[in-house]
Enzyme design. Structure first.
Site, short mmCIF file in Angstrom:
data_model
loop_
_atom_site.label_atom_id
_atom_site.label_comp_id
_atom_site.label_asym_id
_atom_site.label_seq_id
_atom_site.Cartn_x
_atom_site.Cartn_y
_atom_site.Cartn_z
N HIS A 74 0.85 -1.18 0.00
CA HIS A 74 0.00 0.00 0.00
C HIS A 74 0.89 1.23 0.00
O HIS A 74 2.11 1.15 0.14
CB HIS A 74 -0.90 0.01 1.25
CG HIS A 74 -0.13 0.11 2.53
ND1 HIS A 74 0.57 -0.98 3.05
CD2 HIS A 74 0.10 1.14 3.38
CE1 HIS A 74 1.18 -0.61 4.16
NE2 HIS A 74 0.92 0.68 4.39
N ASP A 101 0.83 5.38 1.76
CA ASP A 101 0.25 5.96 2.97
C ASP A 101 -0.64 7.17 2.75
O ASP A 101 -1.35 7.57 3.67
CB ASP A 101 1.36 6.31 3.96
CG ASP A 101 1.98 5.07 4.58
OD1 ASP A 101 1.32 4.02 4.56
OD2 ASP A 101 3.12 5.14 5.06
N HIS A 108 4.76 -0.02 -0.18
CA HIS A 108 5.51 -0.89 0.71
C HIS A 108 4.56 -1.88 1.38
O HIS A 108 3.35 -1.70 1.40
CB HIS A 108 6.24 -0.07 1.79
CG HIS A 108 5.32 0.83 2.56
ND1 HIS A 108 4.89 2.06 2.07
CD2 HIS A 108 4.72 0.70 3.77
CE1 HIS A 108 4.08 2.63 2.95
NE2 HIS A 108 3.95 1.82 4.00
N ARG A 139 6.79 -9.30 16.63
CA ARG A 139 7.47 -8.15 16.00
C ARG A 139 6.84 -6.87 16.52
O ARG A 139 5.64 -6.65 16.39
CB ARG A 139 7.31 -8.23 14.48
CG ARG A 139 7.81 -7.04 13.68
CD ARG A 139 7.29 -7.18 12.26
NE ARG A 139 7.84 -6.25 11.31
CZ ARG A 139 7.33 -5.05 11.03
NH1 ARG A 139 6.25 -4.63 11.68
NH2 ARG A 139 7.88 -4.28 10.11
#
Length: 719
Positions: free
Chosen positions: A549, A551, A621, A631
């Site tokens: 996508h 931003d 990204h 994570r």
């Protein structure tokens, strides 16, 4: 849709009927549409399909009639020259009256009835502009077992409404059905120039310049014709849906309506340059044709046509240094005596547009109103002085958005002590990308990880539930305000919560110094995010932790575009991710081309590593799947617009200041009472505040400079 329901109720009254198809009159499309929808809900599929198809045909023929009559009457009752004094007024209005009479007679003859009968409400017009009748039609045709026709109707609706979830499911079902022909998936309202333009750009991108030039020429001619059609419709009746008000005087009414027509004509370039199903127009649609054409002709050795296209392009951007250099080369190659002129149709287009802009800006300055100029090439001297400042601010913001990291690096060395630039945009195979190391120490990472663990399911409402992006991971998120509130209640360590604010502020200063020196970056949103792989649910996994996508725009991989339109966060200018750990499998960040497939760079998370990049189409990204472990990272978004600054962060900073003051006072009281010796030893960890009330002090607002209140955002994970 409200007007449609009222129309349905009116038509349901006794005695209501439709004109006979053989009467020679074009029936009003809104009446046909209403009756077709009524038949649809009555499950009278044959009648619904017939009436909906007739409604679409009536709407199409009405537009054809309006365009045709406008063209004919422009020739028959046009203005041959300026009216001579002293009778200019009567002669001027004589032509206006003749034009009005011509239009009424022409439309009445073509439609077979009074033109006023064909004026529909704004809501009904929007239904047809958005192709809503095709949605009803495809169901009716499917029920009649006319499968190929149903597929075409469904595809036509879906092209203009790609976000329609029900139609997306229907299209997937049609694709799986046996017997459906591939050619049935066609747009019944396709415009010729879009197909030609996209084919030409694809051929251009693979260096097939001769074929590209043919398609781009075809597209350019069709675009100019479409513009004329759109402009002709601007002269028709204006149906704004507002209640009737006091009529202005003769000249005021003429001026207001004429300026309205001119604004409509100016915005035709946006309508023509907007692909069906999109809100945003393709930038500089006509100049981009000429730019691509000049390069294509140059590559195939036709310098004469290349020079003609370059000269035409310079009508829009006369100071374009690169194009001016090319013009010098073309002149040298063609000979000093060769005459290079811009295309006549482009000259007319630019001259007419500039004349219209001059009148519009004059009206805005002296008569009031606003004008959103659709063209970035409008000369600065044409814009009134009172409007130039806002125009310059928009240009400066656009310049910063397009500024490459390499250009920023030339401004000076990066000066944050102990922090290094691990990879720049060149090493990351893109633009406006950078990776910093050592932003946090190992101890600081552990403290923020402790905060994330302590917050657990008490964060911003996700409560460790299934990730919104994949069923194979659990998701936890914590905003800075929630972190301080939990610290107030004693749920988490106060120092850990304040460290989250300090770490994110440090990151903001680093990104600001690197990308926008001299321009303040404001937080748009800050989010501590953890993703945990679901044990025993990773075999054969093919999905991503977060799909590809961008931003601040909606990524369109098939069209190789990124549309800066709602629901995207269009005000976001830069993004960052500050990593806290690396003891997990998978979870790497990766960048792609705008096709969302071609990976251009990959970054492995590590404590203290900060990845920052511009938020637009240049940096699609995603995140590879987290297949084992947990994570955690701090997701950061920034904006150059203070009115979109993060309000929750300001509230969190107020709580932090209040808490620090209370702790300082508490610590002073203990010293006075116990006689604490400051001569040596480590300072103890400050006590965790409990039960502290929220700050009632005056809060700073990000809109204090602009006079606007900031926008409050929901907790959302963007990475």
């Amino acid at each position: 849709m409200a007007s449609l329901l009222l129309l349905l109720l009116a038509l349901s009254a006794p005695g209501t009927s439709l004109f006979s198809p053989g009467s020679g009159r074009l029936l009003p499309y809104d009446l046909l549409y209403a009756d077709g929808v009524r038949a649809y809900f009555a499950r009278d599929w044959p009648r619904a399909a017939e009436l909906l198809q007739r409604a679409l045909h009536s709407y199409s023929q009405l537009l054809v009639a309006r365009r045709g009559c406008q063209g004919r009457c422009r020739e028959e009752a046009g203005f041959a020259g300026p009216p001579a004094a002293p009778y200019w007024e009567t002669r001027f209005f004589d032509r206006i009256l003749q034009r009005a009479e011509c239009l009424g007679e022409c439309l009445g003859r073509r439609l077979g009835s009074e033109p006023s009968l064909h004026r529909a409400s704004r809501e009904i017009q929007e239904d047809f502009e958005q192709r809503e009748p095709y949605n009803y039609l495809q169901v009716a045709l499917f029920q009649l077992k006319k499968l190929d026709e149903a597929v075409s109707a469904a595809h036509t609706f879906f092209v203009a409404n790609p976000q329609h979830l029900q139609m997306r499911e229907d299209m997937e079902k049609y694709q799986r059905m046996a017997g459906v022909k591939l050619e049935s998936f066609r747009d019944l309202q396709a415009t010729l120039y879009w197909e030609a333009y996209e084919t030409g750009v694809q051929q251009y991108n693979v260096d097939e310049y001769l074929q590209a030039a043919v398609k781009l020429e075809e597209s350019l001619q069709e675009v100019l014709l479409a513009l004329e059609d759109c402009r002709a419709l601007c002269e028709g009746p204006q149906e704004d849906g507002t209640e009737e008000e006091m009529q202005p005087g003769l000249y005021e009414a003429i001026a207001a309506h004429y300026i309205q027509v001119l604004k409509c004509r100016q915005h035709c370039v946006l309508e023509v340059a907007t692909k069906p199903g999109r809100v945003s127009a393709t930038d500089d649609f006509i100049p981009s044709h000429l730019d691509l054409l000049q390069f294509a002709y140059d590559q195939v050795g036709n310098q004469a046509l290349a020079a003609e296209c370059a000269a035409s392009y310079l009508l829009f951007y006369p100071s374009d240094e690169l194009m001016l250099e090319k013009m010098k080369r073309y002149q040298a190659e063609l000979g000093a005596g060769a005459s290079i002129t811009a295309r006549e149709n482009i000259q007319r287009y630019v001259q007419r547009s500039l004349m219209e802009k001059k009148l519009i800006y004059y009206a805005v300055e002296h008569l009031g109103g606003t004008f959103n100029d659709p063209d970035p090439w409008t000369p600065d001297e044409l814009i009134p002085g009172s409007l130039k400042q806002k125009h310059r601010e928009n240009q400066e913001k656009q310049r910063l958005e397009n500024l490459d990291v390499g250009e920023q690096e030339q401004r000076g060395p990066f000066t944050f002590e102990g922090i290094t630039v691990a990879m720049d945009s060149h090493q990351l195979n893109g633009s406006q990308r950078v990776v910093f190391d050592r932003v946090l120490t190992d101890s600081e990472c552990k403290d923020i990880l402790r905060l994330a663990k302590a917050a657990g399911g008490t964060g911003d409402g996700y409560q460790g539930r299934q990730s919104p992006h994949t069923p194979h991971e659990r998701f936890e998120g914590l905003t800075v305000l929630k972190a301080l509130q939990l610290a107030q209640d004693g749920t988490v360590n106060w120092r850990d919560a304040t460290l989250l604010l300090h770490a994110s502020e440090k990151s903001r200063k680093i990104v600001e110094s690197y990308f926008t020196p001299g321009k303040r970056l404001h937080f748009s949103f800050t989010h501590l995010v953890c993703r945990t792989a679901v044990e025993g649910d990773q075999d054969g996994r093919m999905d991503l932790s977060h799909p590809v996508h961008a931003d601040n725009c909606i990524l369109d991989p098939e069209g190789k575009e990124c549309w800066r339109e709602p629901p995207a966060y269009m005000y976001r200018d830069y993004s960052g991710i500050l990593y806290l750990n690396d003891d997990f499998h998978g979870g790497d960040l990766f960048f792609t081309e705008v096709d969302a497939v071609t990976v251009t760079a990959q970054v492995r998370p590590k404590c203290g590593k900060l990845v920052a990049f511009s938020s637009g189409r240049e940096n699609p990204h995603g995140v590879w799947a987290v297949t084992r472990g947990r994570r955690c990272a701090i997701a950061l978004w920034y904006t150059l617009s203070p009115e979109h600054a993060e309000q929750e962060r300001m509230e969190a900073e107020d709580l932090m200041r209040q808490g620090d003051m209370e702790q300082e006072l508490s610590h002073t009281d203990v010293e006075e009472h116990m006689g604490t010796d400051h001569s040596g030893g480590d300072s103890p960890e400050p006590p965790v505040p409990k039960g502290r009330a929220r700050s009632t002090s005056q809060r700073r607002t990000s809109g204090s400079e602009s006079g606007q209140q900031p926008q409050k955002l929901r907790a959302r994970d963007e990475f």
